[in-house]
Design a protein around this motif. Structure first.
Motif, mmCIF file in Angstrom:
data_model
loop_
_atom_site.group_PDB
_atom_site.id
_atom_site.type_symbol
_atom_site.label_atom_id
_atom_site.label_comp_id
_atom_site.label_asym_id
_atom_site.label_seq_id
_atom_site.Cartn_x
_atom_site.Cartn_y
_atom_site.Cartn_z
ATOM 1 N N LYS B 176 -8.907 61.942 10.343
ATOM 2 C CA LYS B 176 -10.311 61.855 10.749
ATOM 3 C C LYS B 176 -10.953 60.754 9.930
ATOM 4 O O LYS B 176 -10.981 60.811 8.717
ATOM 5 C CB LYS B 176 -11.020 63.187 10.497
ATOM 6 N N ILE B 177 -11.455 59.779 10.609
ATOM 7 C CA ILE B 177 -12.052 58.646 9.921
ATOM 8 C C ILE B 177 -13.497 58.504 10.347
ATOM 9 O O ILE B 177 -13.812 58.507 11.533
ATOM 10 C CB ILE B 177 -11.309 57.339 10.268
ATOM 11 N N ASN B 178 -14.334 58.374 9.342
ATOM 12 C CA ASN B 178 -15.734 58.098 9.615
ATOM 13 C C ASN B 178 -16.071 56.902 8.747
ATOM 14 O O ASN B 178 -16.368 57.052 7.570
ATOM 15 C CB ASN B 178 -16.565 59.327 9.249
ATOM 16 N N ALA B 182 -14.284 49.719 10.972
ATOM 17 C CA ALA B 182 -12.897 50.041 11.284
ATOM 18 C C ALA B 182 -12.474 49.051 12.349
ATOM 19 O O ALA B 182 -12.600 49.306 13.537
ATOM 20 C CB ALA B 182 -12.778 51.474 11.782
ATOM 21 N N ILE B 187 -7.099 49.869 13.028
ATOM 22 C CA ILE B 187 -6.748 51.075 13.788
ATOM 23 C C ILE B 187 -5.344 50.943 14.362
ATOM 24 O O ILE B 187 -4.543 51.882 14.352
ATOM 25 C CB ILE B 187 -7.769 51.306 14.914
ATOM 26 N N LEU B 202 -12.230 59.414 15.329
ATOM 27 C CA LEU B 202 -12.693 58.135 14.805
ATOM 28 C C LEU B 202 -14.181 57.975 15.058
ATOM 29 O O LEU B 202 -14.628 58.016 16.204
ATOM 30 C CB LEU B 202 -11.922 56.994 15.473
ATOM 31 N N TYR B 204 -17.115 55.215 14.057
ATOM 32 C CA TYR B 204 -17.186 53.923 13.389
ATOM 33 C C TYR B 204 -18.309 53.070 13.951
ATOM 34 O O TYR B 204 -18.910 53.375 14.980
ATOM 35 C CB TYR B 204 -15.853 53.197 13.527
ATOM 36 N N ILE B 223 -13.598 59.809 19.917
ATOM 37 C CA ILE B 223 -14.133 58.508 19.516
ATOM 38 C C ILE B 223 -15.646 58.559 19.557
ATOM 39 O O ILE B 223 -16.239 58.965 20.556
ATOM 40 C CB ILE B 223 -13.638 57.394 20.459
#
Lengths: 371, 460
Positions: B176-178, B182, B187, B202, B204, B223
């Motif tokens: 989990k990317i915040n 990015a 990615i 994601l 971003y 997303i």
């Protein structure tokens, strides 16, 4: 007439049942589809148990009849497929409104039956009970024995440095911190950071000790002087002693109003760390290979670097420390050392001190083995 | 020796196995965990062996300066366990960049001790944003983390991802990317370095380019694209998704310019949402364009959820070009404002095989807790709600839902169950609303013969 009779057949008879036996030897009959919700029971059924009263499934001892009925209630609700998430959630919230005693029993029982969703639910509830409470409150709620002496309560958490891996890590950790701090110090001329560290260390202590900082302020001033003396000492010491003052940053007590017994630690820690960092230079610590304890420290005889008066202090404090140590330590240390090095280590004279530094231990042996 | 303080009762926590206690520790802030060392002899050093370390400053509330720094350092140096399986560091407010090196060390510490689940949130900037902000002050994830292959679950918030070299997260299943930035290239690198990734979330900031999600292992994808500054609206980017095994897809935030969902053949659930603020005219057109593209590609899904703005837009969409619209969709969840229930009816007409309808009230601004609107389940027969079996409605009495319900009840001839949940935000005599609702429902014409109505009331 015949039709009327056939209507009387109750559908329940066609349901499958299993027999469960709790630790008190009482046997219950439960619908199979509900009981199967528990992985433990499911496995037992698949291995053929529980199909008759003579061969009931023996439940683990932590599942007593009232807990079993609670668990079955839970299973009965959740195994119905058509329920919405909202319904399940509100059932769960009501379900854990139990007294603490029953909540603990339920957690224990659910865990032994491997019913993970219920274990999660009850763990969450227990965490909510514990969160934010003072130690006294927690002791009261869970009926924990108040068996630490007042001194022990004030004593800070030791840096348990008996595990070589941890020591290695901490050492590298301290060194790196020191390096970074040096770099920063070169950039900005800030010297006040230590001050800040003091306060936060005290805060940590107050978390641990329940803010019992008023005691023994007088001795802290004595330690202040000693700390300052030590600091000067270290400044003249060889430059490879970077780790020590770095450690000072973490365990700093220069201006502390903190707890007296904590003050006794830095003396110990700093000198020991002093030894440590020198040892670091002598060994190649490029890889994380665990070196046997003796090898690391046999080659450093660094007592000469320490002020003799300081040595006296340190000796006394180490003895103090040894006396206060948890009586479990000797066994535990053996275990840890055994596991980490693959061979058992001999504790010197069965002394229950921290088996950390050879030099320190030798001093202990010369003094009174307190236990 | 009699200790008068000793309780007569037995220690309640004695029977709980260690792993369970550690699990409870994981749910507690680290300050409480450290505090357990003064409870009793058994507990004195117990916490130091815990494999789960939760430094969540939102719960610890240690301030975000040296107090926090020293606490974490101190606690870590006292720690004496075998492994750190789970590690979380979550800041509360902004952290000064001077602390970044400490955070690096903590990540390093977790790595050296075999962490499998890592949650890192290093908040460095508040909601203020200015043109030219490019995320340079944001905390950068330490490079050594990218080659750490024991990770199973990773959550990074407010971190900068700059990868030089390969990503080797061979066991990673959930990511989990915040992030503020990015870049699509990053990615790509991450996705190629995570062969077992199942869950990817994601969030971003869009800086343009083509975001391409390609993964054969991915099962769940979410997303959320946002911008920090109005000018970034001009950075229109495309979205490409090629994930043959994807089961759940969630697209939120600002729309992209073009969508290429080249392979989402296993999709069963799609959640479509947009920005939380109201849609101006421009955004509405844009969203409409986006949704028509997306909906074409997800027709085989069984379960669709639309947020309020999406419901509005979809209702206005003319799906003339699509002949067999959404024959697969069995469950539809709508979050909408019922000012115009005809809109809802318009949407429902696009789903002839619908069996379950969930209607949620639009979330009210300012409401802190997650209040779900009443769920109202209604079946509607005919190609309009012909197959509908269950309706769930969450309702908070802020609008008149009954015209809609009347229609639903009128057409749902196979309706079996209605679950109606009332949320009392302001509380007059609660029994009133309940009976009021049940009266109204009973009074409505129902075409279904066998329908249970289940009304519950939840008080906040």
């Amino acid at each position: 007439m015949i039709e009327a009779d056939s209507e009387i057949i109750k559908p329940e008879i066609l349901k499958a049942y299993v027999w469960l036996q709790t630790a008190d030897d009482s046997i219950q009959q439960v619908e199979q589809e509900i009981a199967m919700f528990c992985p433990f029971i499911c496995r037992e059924i698949h291995s053929g148990m529980g199909s008759s009263k003579n061969h009931p499934i023996s439940l683990p001892p932590r599942v007593n009849p009232p807990m079993l009925s609670l668990i079955l209630d839970y299973c009965r609700f959740h195994q119905v497929l058509g329920r919405s998430n909202k319904e399940r959630k509100s059932f769960d919230e009501k379900f854990v409104r139990l007294g603490t005693k029953r909540l603990c029993e339920l957690t224990s029982a659910a865990d032994s039956l491997q019913l993970k969703p219920l274990v999660d639910l009850t763990s969450r509830a227990l965490a909510r009970v514990i969160e934010g409470k003072s130690p006294e409150e927690i002791r009261e709620i869970f009926h924990l024995p108040d068996d630490l002496t007042e001194e022990e309560k004030l004593e800070p958490i030791k840096n348990t440095m008996d595990d070589p891996r941890i020591r290695l890590l901490n050492r590298l950790y301290a060194r790196k911190r020191k390096e970074l701090k040096e770099r920063e110090r070169l950039k900005n001329i800030e010297v006040e950071e230590d001050q800040v560290d003091d306060r936060s260390v005290d805060d940590l202590m107050s978390f641990i000790n329940g803010a019992n900082e008023d005691s023994k302020v007088s001795t802290s001033s004595k330690h202040k002087k000693k700390n300052r003396k030590r600091k000067e000492n270290h400044k003249t010491a060889p430059s490879n002693c970077t780790g020590t003052s770095g450690r000072n940053g973490i365990h700093n007590n220069k201006e502390t109003d903190g707890v007296d017994s904590y003050c006794s630690n830095p003396a110990l820690h700093d000198s020991l760390l002093h030894n440590l960092c020198n040892a670091t230079e002598l060994l190649d610590i490029g890889d994380d290979r665990i070196a046997p304890v003796e090898d690391e420290f046999d080659c450093c005889d660094l007592d000469d670097d320490i002020d003799p008066a300081l040595k006296e202090e340190i000796d006394r404090e180490v003895e103090d420390f040894a006396r206060r140590l948890n009586p479990d330590w000797p066994d535990r240390i053996q275990d840890i050392l055994f596991l980490s090095q693959g061979k058992p280590l001999q504790l010197p004279n069965g002394n229950c001190s921290m088996r950390v530094f050879t030099s320190v231990d030798q001093r202990l042996n010369h003094g009174n083995p307190s236990t | 020796m009699e200790n008068p303080k000793r309780c007569i009762h037995e220690d309640l926590l004695r029977d709980l196995p260690d792993c369970l206690l550690f699990d409870i520790f994981w749910r507690l802030p680290m300050t409480d965990v450290v505090r357990t060392s003064v409870l009793s002899k058994r507990w004195r050093n117990f916490w130091t062996t815990a494999p789960f370390l939760n430094f969540d400053n939102r719960a610890m509330l240690l301030g975000d300066g040296s107090k926090l720094q020293n606490f974490v350092n101190q606690a870590l140096s006292c720690w004496n366990g075998d492994r750190v399986l789970k590690f979380r560091f979550h800041s509360y407010h902004e952290i000064a960049s001077s602390m970044y090196s400490d955070v690096d060390l903590w990540v390093n510490f977790a790595q050296r001790n075999g962490v499998e689940e890592l949650h890192l949130h290093v908040l460095c900037i508040t909601k203020r944003a200015w043109p030219g902000f490019d995320g340079k002050e944001v905390y950068r994830v330490p490079p050594c983390l990218y080659s750490y292959s024991s990770l199973k679950e990773l959550s990074l918030q407010s971190c900068n991802l700059e990868i030089s070299g390969n990503v080797q997260w061979n066991k990673l299943e959930s990511l989990k990317i915040n992030a503020y930035t990015a870049a699509p290239a990053v990615i790509n690198q991450i996705l190629s370095g995570t062969p077992q990734l199942k869950v990817f979330h994601l969030t971003y900031v869009d800086k343009g380019g083509i975001l391409s999600i390609q993964s054969s292992s991915l099962k769940e994808l979410s997303i959320d694209k946002y911008i920090l500054w109005r000018d970034d609206l001009l950075a229109l980017s495309d979205l490409r998704i090629c994930t043959p095994n994807l089961e759940t897809l969630e697209i939120k935030g600002l729309p992209y310019r073009k969508y290429f969902l080249t392979d989402v053949s296993s999709l069963t659930r799609a959640v479509l949402d947009s920005v939380p603020f109201g849609l101006g005219h421009f955004l509405q057109i844009w969203l409409s364009h986006a949704l028509s593209q997306i909906l074409q590609s997800i027709q085989h899904a069984e379960n669709i959820a639309l947020s309020d703005c999406c419901t509005e837009v979809v209702g206005a969409l003319k799906m003339n070009c699509v002949h067999s619209a959404f024959l697969n969709v069995k469950s539809l969840e709508l979050r909408c404002c019922f000012d115009d229930y005809k809109q809802v009816v318009g949407v429902l007409a696009m789903f002839p095989r619908l069996e379950k309808l969930i209607i949620r009230d639009k979330k009210e601004e300012g409401l802190q807790d997650d209040t779900e609107p009443l769920k109202f389940e209604a079946n509607i027969p005919e190609s309009f709600l012909l197959q509908l079996r269950t309706i769930e409605v969450t309702w908070s009495e802020r609008y008149d839902i009954f015209p809609l319900i009347e229609i639903l009840l009128k057409y749902a001839s196979k309706l079996e169950k209605i679950v109606f949940q009332l949320y009392e935000i302001k509380s007059p005599a609660p029994s009133n609303s309940l009976s009021l609702v049940s009266q109204k429902l009973k009074g409505m014409q129902r075409s279904s013969t066998n329908c249970t109505i289940n009304i519950t009331q939840l008080r906040i």
